[in-house]
Design an enzyme around this catalytic site. Structure first.
Site, short mmCIF file in Angstrom:
data_model
loop_
_atom_site.label_atom_id
_atom_site.label_comp_id
_atom_site.label_asym_id
_atom_site.label_seq_id
_atom_site.Cartn_x
_atom_site.Cartn_y
_atom_site.Cartn_z
N HIS A 1 -23.17 -14.56 -41.69
CA HIS A 1 -22.34 -14.88 -42.93
C HIS A 1 -21.10 -15.94 -42.52
O HIS A 1 -20.15 -15.68 -42.11
CB HIS A 1 -21.53 -13.68 -43.15
CG HIS A 1 -22.50 -12.60 -43.81
ND1 HIS A 1 -23.31 -11.93 -42.80
CD2 HIS A 1 -22.48 -12.02 -44.82
CE1 HIS A 1 -23.99 -10.85 -43.33
NE2 HIS A 1 -23.89 -10.97 -45.01
N GLU B 1 -25.11 -18.80 -45.75
CA GLU B 1 -23.90 -18.56 -46.52
C GLU B 1 -24.68 -18.55 -47.91
O GLU B 1 -25.35 -19.35 -48.36
CB GLU B 1 -23.00 -19.59 -46.48
CG GLU B 1 -21.83 -19.63 -47.42
CD GLU B 1 -21.00 -18.31 -47.45
OE1 GLU B 1 -20.65 -18.00 -46.48
OE2 GLU B 1 -21.05 -17.72 -48.54
N ASP C 1 -20.74 -11.05 -39.78
CA ASP C 1 -19.43 -10.97 -40.50
C ASP C 1 -19.45 -10.94 -41.87
O ASP C 1 -18.73 -11.85 -42.40
CB ASP C 1 -18.75 -12.29 -39.71
CG ASP C 1 -17.39 -12.31 -40.14
OD1 ASP C 1 -16.94 -11.50 -40.68
OD2 ASP C 1 -16.81 -13.45 -40.10
N1 SAM Z 1 -17.91 -15.95 -40.23
C1 SAM Z 1 -16.68 -16.62 -41.01
C2 SAM Z 1 -15.87 -17.08 -39.99
O1 SAM Z 1 -15.60 -16.61 -39.05
O2 SAM Z 1 -15.21 -18.17 -40.22
C3 SAM Z 1 -16.42 -15.72 -42.26
C4 SAM Z 1 -17.13 -15.26 -43.09
S1 SAM Z 1 -16.68 -14.32 -44.40
C5 SAM Z 1 -15.94 -12.88 -43.96
C6 SAM Z 1 -18.18 -13.69 -45.19
C7 SAM Z 1 -19.02 -14.47 -45.88
O3 SAM Z 1 -20.31 -14.16 -46.16
C8 SAM Z 1 -18.26 -15.31 -46.99
O4 SAM Z 1 -18.36 -16.52 -47.19
C9 SAM Z 1 -19.58 -14.63 -48.24
O5 SAM Z 1 -19.70 -15.53 -49.19
C10 SAM Z 1 -20.71 -14.64 -47.18
N2 SAM Z 1 -21.75 -13.78 -47.83
C11 SAM Z 1 -21.71 -12.67 -48.44
N3 SAM Z 1 -22.72 -12.09 -48.70
C12 SAM Z 1 -23.76 -12.55 -47.84
C13 SAM Z 1 -25.10 -12.81 -47.63
N4 SAM Z 1 -25.89 -11.42 -47.94
N5 SAM Z 1 -25.64 -13.54 -46.92
C14 SAM Z 1 -25.02 -14.59 -46.35
N6 SAM Z 1 -23.61 -14.95 -46.88
C15 SAM Z 1 -23.01 -13.77 -47.34
#
Ligand code: SAM
Length: 316
Positions: free
Chosen positions: A42, A141, A190
């Site tokens: 994520h 993402e 995450d």
């Molecule tokens: N890991 C990043 C950081 O530390 O900078 C922050 C990530 S943020 C908490 C979670 C992200 O996951 C969001 O941008 C959201 O759009 C994305 N997201 C949500 N569901 C997802 C999925 N099933 N697969 C991939 N990305 C996803």
């Protein structure tokens, strides 16, 4: 579609915990020459402007990374100072930051060479900053806008085939990279936990990943909020690691009470995210002592009320 955008939260207390753990873990894994693959299930947008519209709306970085950058805290005065020593205590040099926290700030400062913190690097940029040319980075993402921004941000690195950006479901697709050819990997999981099913999906994902690649290092971030699924997640990860015979580490940081309050006008105030945790399976053995020194300082400096605290536990 999702409404969660990490830009509103970049550099908050949860990012400080998560990214301090990420950097300390990578530093250890990169001591060995053999190639490392990092899978970020994520990834978010990759880079954030702390002076931009999003970050300005909530100001969460002000109570996170910006506090650490701007507040060298004096060493605590002795419990019962000898006569005439009060002035001396006040003049004591600032308490040095724990190694893991100063390393975290060193990485953040590398993205802000002119000082301050206008730019906050998310996990993809922090990871790329530390990786060597022969390591690989796989980024998932799903949000269309963030995926586009991530693509554009990563393109500027001109990293070629070292980094793959996948506009795909991290839970459903990231295990395809496990095990990597070098059999060395760190997986950061995450999610935004915007939907309740994310908690169960984390568990399914880690179970499947461990089945494919039992010796990988897995790092899961989760929010500590009054919700049974959030409470159960670290407990269930611990059971999973123990059953698999794998070592684990669990670190939490609380910055304020989770209570909803009511003011004199009868309006209710939700506290925002009060606490979060990182759960690691197959953590570096160096991580626990580093966090034992860093977590008390995080709770002390990022705490917003007297409920600020931390915990650190490990097993296996
Ligand atoms: N890991 C990043 C950081 O530390 O900078 C922050 C990530 S943020 C908490 C979670 C992200 O996951 C969001 O941008 C959201 O759009 C994305 N997201 C949500 N569901 C997802 C999925 N099933 N697969 C991939 N990305 C996803």
């Amino acid at each position: 579609m999702f409404s969660y955008r990490h830009a509103f939260h970049a550099g908050n207390h949860a990012d400080v915990l998560k990214h301090t753990v990420l950097i300390a873990t990578l530093d250890y894994l990169l001591e060995k020459d053999a190639a490392l693959t990092v899978v970020d299930t994520h990834a978010g947008a990759g880079l954030y402007r702390l002076d931009g519209d999003y970050a300005g709306t909530s100001g969460e970085a002000a109570d996170g990374v910006l506090r650490l950058l701007s507040d060298p805290k004096p060493a605590p005065a002795e419990a019962s100072p000898a006569k005439g020593s009060a002035k001396k205590a006040a003049e004591k040099p600032p308490e040095p930051l724990a190694d893991a926290l100063s390393r975290y700030l060193e990485v953040i400062r590398a993205f802000n060479p002119k000082g301050g913190a206008r730019i906050y690097p998310g996990s993809p940029f922090i990871t790329h900053h530390l990786l060597r040319d022969h390591d690989k980075l796989k980024l998932f993402e799903l949000h269309p806008t963030d995926a586009r921004t991530l693509d554009a941000n990563i393109a500027q690195l001109e990293a070629g085939r070292q980094i793959s950006v996948l506009r795909d479901d991290g839970f459903g697709s990231a295990t395809k990279f496990l095990p990597p050819p070098s059999r060395r990997a760190l997986v950061l999981c995450d999610p935004s936990y915007e939907i309740k099913s994310d908690y169960a999906r984390v568990l399914d994902f880690v179970a499947e990943a461990l089945k494919r690649f039992a010796t990988g290092t897995y790092a899961v971030w989760y929010p500590i909020i009054p919700r049974p699924e959030a409470h159960d997640l670290p407990r269930r990860l611990k059971t999973m690691a123990t059953k698999a015979g794998k070592p684990w580490l669990h670190a939490t940081l609380t910055v304020k009470s989770s209570k909803i309050t009511t003011d004199a006008t009868g309006a209710t105030h939700r506290p925002g995210l009060p606490a979060s945790g990182m759960f690691l399976i197959n953590p570096p053995y160096t991580l626990k002592p580093l966090l034992a020194a860093a977590l008390p300082q995080m709770a002390d400096r990022l705490g917003q009320d007297r409920n600020a605290t931390f915990s650190l536990d490990s097993g296996g």
